[in-house]
Design a protein around this motif. Structure first.
Motif, short mmCIF file in Angstrom:
data_model
loop_
_atom_site.label_atom_id
_atom_site.label_comp_id
_atom_site.label_asym_id
_atom_site.label_seq_id
_atom_site.Cartn_x
_atom_site.Cartn_y
_atom_site.Cartn_z
N VAL A 1 -11.00 47.86 -26.31
CA VAL A 1 -11.45 47.21 -25.08
C VAL A 1 -10.67 47.76 -23.89
O VAL A 1 -11.24 48.01 -22.82
N CYS B 1 -12.05 39.70 -22.12
CA CYS B 1 -11.85 39.84 -23.56
C CYS B 1 -11.11 38.64 -24.12
O CYS B 1 -9.99 38.33 -23.70
N THR C 1 -12.36 39.81 -29.83
CA THR C 1 -11.83 40.46 -31.03
C THR C 1 -11.52 39.39 -32.06
O THR C 1 -11.06 38.29 -31.71
N TYR D 1 -12.10 51.08 -22.99
CA TYR D 1 -13.37 50.92 -22.29
C TYR D 1 -13.12 50.57 -20.82
O TYR D 1 -13.75 51.13 -19.91
N SER E 1 -8.30 45.52 -29.81
CA SER E 1 -7.94 45.20 -28.42
C SER E 1 -7.75 46.46 -27.59
O SER E 1 -8.14 46.52 -26.42
N MET F 1 -22.27 46.37 -25.41
CA MET F 1 -21.62 45.84 -24.20
C MET F 1 -22.58 45.76 -23.02
O MET F 1 -22.54 44.83 -22.23
N VAL G 1 -16.44 40.08 -24.21
CA VAL G 1 -16.19 40.70 -25.51
C VAL G 1 -15.08 39.91 -26.20
O VAL G 1 -14.21 39.32 -25.53
N ASP H 1 -9.11 37.50 -26.96
CA ASP H 1 -8.35 38.17 -28.03
C ASP H 1 -8.09 37.20 -29.18
O ASP H 1 -7.63 36.07 -28.95
N VAL I 1 -14.56 42.79 -17.09
CA VAL I 1 -14.64 42.67 -18.55
C VAL I 1 -13.66 41.58 -18.97
O VAL I 1 -12.45 41.68 -18.70
#
Length: 658
Positions: free
Chosen positions: A348, A413, A474, A351, A345, A328, A472, A415, A411
């Motif tokens: 994340v 994400c 998934t 995090y 998920s 990361m 990031v 998904d 961040v």
């Protein structure tokens, strides 16, 4: 070898097990003709061959150690200087014929002779009837109440909790030399505990960690197969590799001792421990971290991140969490892969929680199967009303906020990232994220029409994506998803997470944890975790391995290979690996080979069979396996071996790899 010639000396405080070398072994290793000879000082000198596992830091090719007949005086050996050379050497050979030797290795650097490895602190042990030529041995540390001031129950409990249990003289303390088995001695009886994956060593001695739960078995079966000095204060013994493997198999088959041990520890001790932990947790829950430098320490953050995953019920190994964090902070895009339901998920989320991010800083973008280009992700120009219409993903709003608030971390994400083709809807990002930070410009529409767009003040024509934004994704790998193109894989660390055994679910603390009041990590704090670009840290051996791997891939298929960009990204990952006891540099390099190179190894059997190889009796025979065998000093390549084996199975069953 006088004192004047001695320039440097290094001694490893580790015990080796050895045996008198043969003439053939000495000749092959050193070019000398005799293992026992009379030196220039008219003294008998001879060579021992080490037959036990040596520390990772010890030279791999150093197996012979010299010593002198005077080292055997305490065992009653008397050298007759008047006898013929043959008689003198033969007497010593016969004296040592029925013995193995414990010794400590010392390196002496002499001005006249170069490096010489000497066996010191010689201790003879009788050779067992079960001894076989070419046997190899492993050292096992011994702990006991008289030395370590612990009861057996306290010792087992400390192993389970990863507490420090004291020292064990004669065994390596280096991070790469974790013994998978340790012994507890009570009277003349031993109990074996394991299997341990890594350890730490500090002022409190060793602390061991087992990823699959500590187990215990009796050691009685193997007591007649051990070599030790024979004193009451022995801190280690040696068993042959075959016996050691038997012990590991029995430990693996045993049940973890957590629940059994909790019933045997005195209830009062348990109550006091639980009260102490509860009081500590309450203090932490009510505490506001002081405004000082302690919060930006990476070690503190990682401890809190691991704790947060446990509180959220996630079952990931610490080494995977270190891998995730390193990816990361060092890479533009990190992808978490694996089967559905493993908590990608939520990892994340954990995090983000550990970083103290609020809802505007941690943005989840659910990918839809219908997405065809980047307008589905970013939005579009409404030419009828001359407005910029951002998509309902809230991504654009988050990126503009990140551009304005450079002091915060964001961040993003994506998904279920591969429900649609990533290279279609994510195409602009793929080009932007490989650029220098000040050139990472995401274009929403042309500057030429910006004055005609009514909401251009709110949504400008471009967004500068700073380093305070971390991406990031998934992914689930099944029949309903798309595979990644090489263009995506070239820019991403693809991490496949392993979950811990389900028995660990019952051992987790299920007490409801309150959200702790913590100052959120700023971008400046997070950026201190990062090691910036600089000189390359990959060793020559690591670079040679990658180059040879590239050549082999190119020879089999010109569309395969390892580009310079990937090599630099692997180097940047290794550079950013935090000091820790869970993920060693060698394991990290192994992981990078899997995450950055083997993910792209896809195609039909005709193109890949020679490279990947075929399965022969549960082992793969092929070019890549031969390569990692030759470079075993770089890494054990456990993950690489597993990945190649899986791809070989896919070739065998499907005719292609996926």
């Amino acid at each position: 070898m006088g004192a004047d010639g001695l320039l440097q000396r290094k001694k490893w405080d580790v015990d080796f097990l050895g045996i008198l070398a043969s003439n053939e072994e000495v000749y092959e290793s050193m070019g000398r003709h005799k293992a026992v000879f009379i030196n220039s000082q008219n003294r008998l000198q001879f060579f021992f061959k080490v037959i036990s596992e040596t520390p990772e830091s010890f030279p791999r090719n150093q197996i012979l150690f010299t010593c002198y007949s005077t080292d055997l005086d305490k065992y009653g050996f008397e050298e007759s200087y008047a006898d013929h050379e043959y008689t003198r050497t033969n007497d010593l050979i016969e004296f040592l014929m029925d013995s193995l030797v414990l010794f400590k290795p010392t390196k002496k650097v002499l001005s006249n002779y170069g490096e010489v490895y000497v066996a010191t602190d010689i201790r003879l042990v009788p050779k067992l009837e079960s001894y076989k030529v070419n046997q190899q041995f492993k050292a096992v540390p011994i702990f006991k109440e008289e030395v370590h001031k612990l009861t057996k129950e306290n010792f087992a409990d400390s192993l389970i909790q990863g507490k420090y249990i004291g020292t064990a003289e004669g065994i390596s303390i280096e991070p790469d030399d974790t013994p998978s088995i340790v012994l507890w001695k009570e009277g003349k009886a031993y109990s074996a505990y394991g299997l341990f994956d890594h350890h730490e060593y500090a002022h409190g001695g060793f602390s061991f960690v087992s990823n699959y739960g500590v187990r215990e078995i009796p050691f009685d079966t193997w007591q007649n197969k051990i070599y030790r000095e024979g004193n009451e204060n022995d801190m280690l013994l040696f068993v042959d590799q075959e016996t050691y493997s038997e012990m590991e198999r029995e430990l693996e088959a045993a049940h973890p001792i957590d629940e059994v041990l909790r019933e045997t520890i005195q209830p009062e001790v348990t109550r006091l421990v639980e009260e102490s932990v509860f009081e500590k947790d309450e203090q932490e829950e009510n505490a506001i971290l002081p405004e000082d430098d302690s919060q930006d320490k990476e070690e503190e953050f990682l401890e809190y991140f691991i704790q947060t995953t446990r509180e959220m019920g996630l079952q990931y190994f610490e080494k995977d969490l270190y891998n995730f964090h390193t990816a990361m902070k060092s890479n533009a895009l990190t992808i978490l892969a694996g089967m559905s339901g493993t908590g990608k998920s939520r990892l994340v989320q954990a995090y983000g929680r550990a970083l103290g991010l609020d809802a505007t800083q941690l943005v989840f973008v659910p990918v839809r199967p219908s997405w065809a280009d980047d307008s589905d992700l970013l939005g579009y120009i409404d030419t009828k009303n001359m407005l910029y219409r951002p998509s309902d993903t809230a991504l654009v709003d988050a990126l503009f906020q990140a551009q304005q608030e450079r002091g915060k971390i964001f961040v993003i994400c994506f998904d279920e990232m591969n429900l649609s083709r990533v290279e279609h809807y994510f195409s602009q990002f793929l080009s932007v994220l490989e650029m220098e930070p000040n050139r990472r410009i995401l274009r929403l529409y042309s500057d030429r029409i910006s004055q005609q767009i009514y909401n251009s003040t709110q949504y400008g024509p471009e967004i500068n994506i700073g380093q305070n934004v971390v991406f990031v994704g998934t992914v689930n790998i099944d029949e309903s998803t798309y595979h990644f193109s090489d263009k995506v894989l070239d820019r991403a660390n693809v991490i496949t997470l392993d979950v811990q055994p389900y028995t660990m679910l019952s051992s987790r603390n299920t007490r409801e944890s309150k959200e702790k009041t913590r100052k959120p990590y700023t971008y400046e704090m997070f950026n201190r975790f990062r090691k910036q670009e600089g000189s390359m840290v990959l060793t020559d051996d690591e670079l040679n391995f990658l180059w040879e791997m590239h050549l082999k891939m190119q020879k089999e298929n010109k569309s395969l290979g390892i580009g310079p960009r990937v090599v630099k990204q692997i180097d940047h990952y290794i550079k950013n690996l935090p000091p820790n006891s869970y993920l060693s540099r060698k394991d990290a390099f192994d992981i990078q080979v899997v995450q950055r190179i083997l993910t792209k190894l896809r195609g039909p059997e005709g193109l890949l069979k020679g490279l990947i190889g075929k399965i022969v009796e549960d082992r793969v025979e092929g070019l890549l396996f031969d390569l990692i065998e030759r470079y075993n000093s770089v890494s054990g390549f456990a993950k690489t071996r597993d990945a190649i084996y899986q791809k070989a199975k896919e070739l065998k069953v499907n005719g292609f790899t996926v």
